[in-house]
Scaffold this motif. Structure first.
Motif, PDB file in Angstrom:
ATOM      1  N   ALA A 195       0.906  -1.192  -0.051  1.00 35.54           N
ATOM      2  CA  ALA A 195      -0.059   0.059   0.111  1.00 35.54           C
ATOM      3  C   ALA A 195       0.960   1.345  -0.168  1.00 35.54           C
ATOM      4  O   ALA A 195       0.598   2.120  -0.715  1.00 35.54           O
ATOM      5  CB  ALA A 195      -1.198   0.004   1.326  1.00 35.54           C
ATOM      6  N   SER A 196       1.951   1.274   0.666  1.00 32.44           N
ATOM      7  CA  SER A 196       2.708   2.435   0.735  1.00 32.44           C
ATOM      8  C   SER A 196       3.426   2.546  -0.687  1.00 32.44           C
ATOM      9  O   SER A 196       3.637   3.816  -0.934  1.00 32.44           O
ATOM     10  CB  SER A 196       3.503   2.740   1.974  1.00 32.44           C
ATOM     11  OG  SER A 196       3.993   1.433   2.565  1.00 32.44           O
ATOM     12  N   SER A 214       0.919   3.968  -3.024  1.00 28.27           N
ATOM     13  CA  SER A 214       0.619   5.478  -2.788  1.00 28.27           C
ATOM     14  C   SER A 214       1.686   6.402  -3.338  1.00 28.27           C
ATOM     15  O   SER A 214       1.524   7.187  -3.806  1.00 28.27           O
ATOM     16  CB  SER A 214       0.382   5.566  -1.134  1.00 28.27           C
ATOM     17  OG  SER A 214       0.510   6.734  -0.736  1.00 28.27           O
ATOM     18  N   THR A 215       2.944   5.953  -3.055  1.00 25.95           N
ATOM     19  CA  THR A 215       4.141   6.975  -3.511  1.00 25.95           C
ATOM     20  C   THR A 215       4.098   6.823  -4.978  1.00 25.95           C
ATOM     21  O   THR A 215       4.245   7.875  -5.609  1.00 25.95           O
ATOM     22  CB  THR A 215       5.420   6.053  -2.978  1.00 25.95           C
ATOM     23  OG1 THR A 215       5.307   5.832  -1.572  1.00 25.95           O
ATOM     24  CG2 THR A 215       6.565   7.127  -3.328  1.00 25.95           C
ATOM     25  N   LEU A 227       1.740   6.219  -7.308  1.00 24.21           N
ATOM     26  CA  LEU A 227       0.523   6.764  -7.642  1.00 24.21           C
ATOM     27  C   LEU A 227       0.673   8.405  -7.696  1.00 24.21           C
ATOM     28  O   LEU A 227       0.345   8.969  -8.655  1.00 24.21           O
ATOM     29  CB  LEU A 227      -0.818   6.378  -6.995  1.00 24.21           C
ATOM     30  CG  LEU A 227      -2.072   6.626  -7.464  1.00 24.21           C
ATOM     31  CD1 LEU A 227      -2.312   5.993  -8.959  1.00 24.21           C
ATOM     32  CD2 LEU A 227      -3.280   6.259  -6.462  1.00 24.21           C
ATOM     33  N   ARG A 228       1.045   8.810  -6.436  1.00 26.43           N
ATOM     34  CA  ARG A 228       1.227  10.096  -6.310  1.00 26.43           C
ATOM     35  C   ARG A 228       2.191  10.536  -7.311  1.00 26.43           C
ATOM     36  O   ARG A 228       1.896  11.699  -8.047  1.00 26.43           O
ATOM     37  CB  ARG A 228       1.850  10.658  -4.772  1.00 26.43           C
ATOM     38  CG  ARG A 228       1.160  11.320  -3.973  1.00 26.43           C
ATOM     39  CD  ARG A 228       1.541  11.497  -2.878  1.00 26.43           C
ATOM     40  NE  ARG A 228       1.606  10.354  -2.064  1.00 26.43           N
ATOM     41  CZ  ARG A 228       2.472  10.106  -1.190  1.00 26.43           C
ATOM     42  NH1 ARG A 228       3.569  10.903  -0.879  1.00 26.43           N
ATOM     43  NH2 ARG A 228       2.466   8.798  -0.321  1.00 26.43           N
TER      44      ARG A 228
END
Ligand SMILES: Nc1nc2c(ncn2[C@@H]2O[C@H](COP(=O)(O)OP(=O)(O)OP(=O)(O)O)[C@@H](O)[C@H]2O)c(=O)[nH]1
Ligand SMILES: [Mg+2]
Length: 333
Positions: A275-276, A279-280, A282-283
């Motif tokens: 997940a992290s 998220s990184t 995707l950002r």
């Protein structure tokens, strides 16, 4: 990318995957460089390695500059080698003024493993990572994992944001603290206790170490969470100059992995790491999309609007997202 890497060769560097998997260190080093660069070839290579990863225990080692992270890692490598494990190390060479010169120090400390084919050390500069250091670190860890290094020790800078970022990169987090950084426990930054699975007072050969150890012990007993299924943070002493306490640290790392596996927490951590990373990335890709999608000055004009208070950051983002939706709609068949 369905083609079996073992039958691919040459073009675009995919032959590097077969080489790296077969134990060719030069191929591995080159593959890692491509993956770090994060261009299209790098991403294709990573996609070939990735399905083979997922077994390695990633251990993060963090702490303030000069705490002895690299020195402790050198001892850990030796200890894991004695167990006949193949050990990967990823360290971030700080380019910060706090710890200039550590680059050479790290190299010297880990030099003794240079000739050992079962140890692979990758140093990365902390600056200049397209999309962030965490993304690059995770990508390199996947490669080392895929080719069979386990554990993978990750040294991260204990400064600024990076301090707790390691929790998104490692299954087990070792936080080093050292005496002599002013009023001991005051220097323990918020958030660090929450991420520590193992807390180590390094430089225990120094006289002030005992007081720090006692303060941390008191702090931990206050923070002790009830519940039988919980991991209780281990507090240890070590001295990387004498090697004292390294055995206990190795035992604590093993114990944490065992706890992760026995309680099912391993699965949760895998999801947390995924997940992290997601998220990184995707950002980063959304930002790239915005920067690439609009007029050349689009990004800076939005920055101007925000800086001059014509729009709030939230409003600006809503505007950007609406623009993205529109472009996606137009792109639909
Ligand atoms: N007395 C004492 N010195 C130590 C100990 N561990 C490390 N050092 C010394 O502390 C200095 C910094 O050690 P490093 O291992 O480079 O520390 P680090 O945390 O990796 O440093 P950065 O990567 O620069 O943040 C070196 O001079 C080490 O020799 C220890 O247990 N006791
Ligand atoms: Mg270091």
């Amino acid at each position: 990318m369905a083609t079996d890497p073992s039958v691919r060769d040459g073009n675009g560097g995919t032959g590097l995957v077969a080489g790296a998997l077969a134990g060719d260190r030069r191929a591995l080093a080159r593959a890692i460089s491509r993956v770090e660069r994060d261009d299209e070839t790098g991403r294709s290579l990573l996609a070939l390695f990735y399905p083979r990863s997922g077994r390695a225990h990633r251990v993060g080692i963090t702490g303030p500059p000069g705490a002895g992270k690299s020195s402790v890692i050198a001892h850990l490598v030796a200890a894991f080698r004695a167990e006949d494990r193949r050990v990967g190390v990823i360290c971030v060479d700080p380019t910060s003024p706090f710890s200039g010169g550590a680059t050479l120090g790290d190299r010297v400390r880990l030099m003794e493993f240079h000739a050992d084919p079962n140890v692979f050390v990758r140093s990365m500069a902390s600056r200049g990572h397209h999309g962030g250091l965490a993304a690059t670190t995770a990508a390199v860890a996947h490669v080392l994992d895929a080719v069979g290094f386990d554990p993978i020790l990750i040294e991260t800078l204990g400064v600024g944001q990076d301090e707790t970022e390691v929790a998104g990169l490692a299954h087990s987090v070792v936080v080093l603290q050292v005496p002599g950084l002013g009023d001991s426990v005051q220097t323990l930054k918020a958030g660090v206790l929450e991420i520590a699975d193992v807390l180590v007072v390094n430089k225990a050969d120094r006289p002030e170490a005992e007081r720090l150890f006692r303060d941390l012990a008191a702090m931990l007993s206050l923070a002790e969470r009830p519940g039988t299924n919980e991991w209780s943070v281990r507090l240890l002493r070590s001295s990387a100059t004498t090697g004292t306490g390294i055995d206990q640290l190795v035992a604590a790392i093993h114990a944490h992995r065992q706890w992760l596996e026995e309680t099912g927490a391993w699965h949760d951590r895998q999801r947390h790491l995924a997940a992290s990373e997601l998220s990184t990335l995707l950002r980063r890709s959304i930002e790239e999309r915005f920067r690439a999608g609009g007029p050349a000055d689009g990004w800076s004009s939005v920055v101007d609007e925000i800086a001059s208070r014509r729009r709030s950051p939230g409003e600006a983002i809503q505007g950007l997202l609406a623009g993205l939706d529109e472009r996606m709609d137009r792109g639909r068949p």
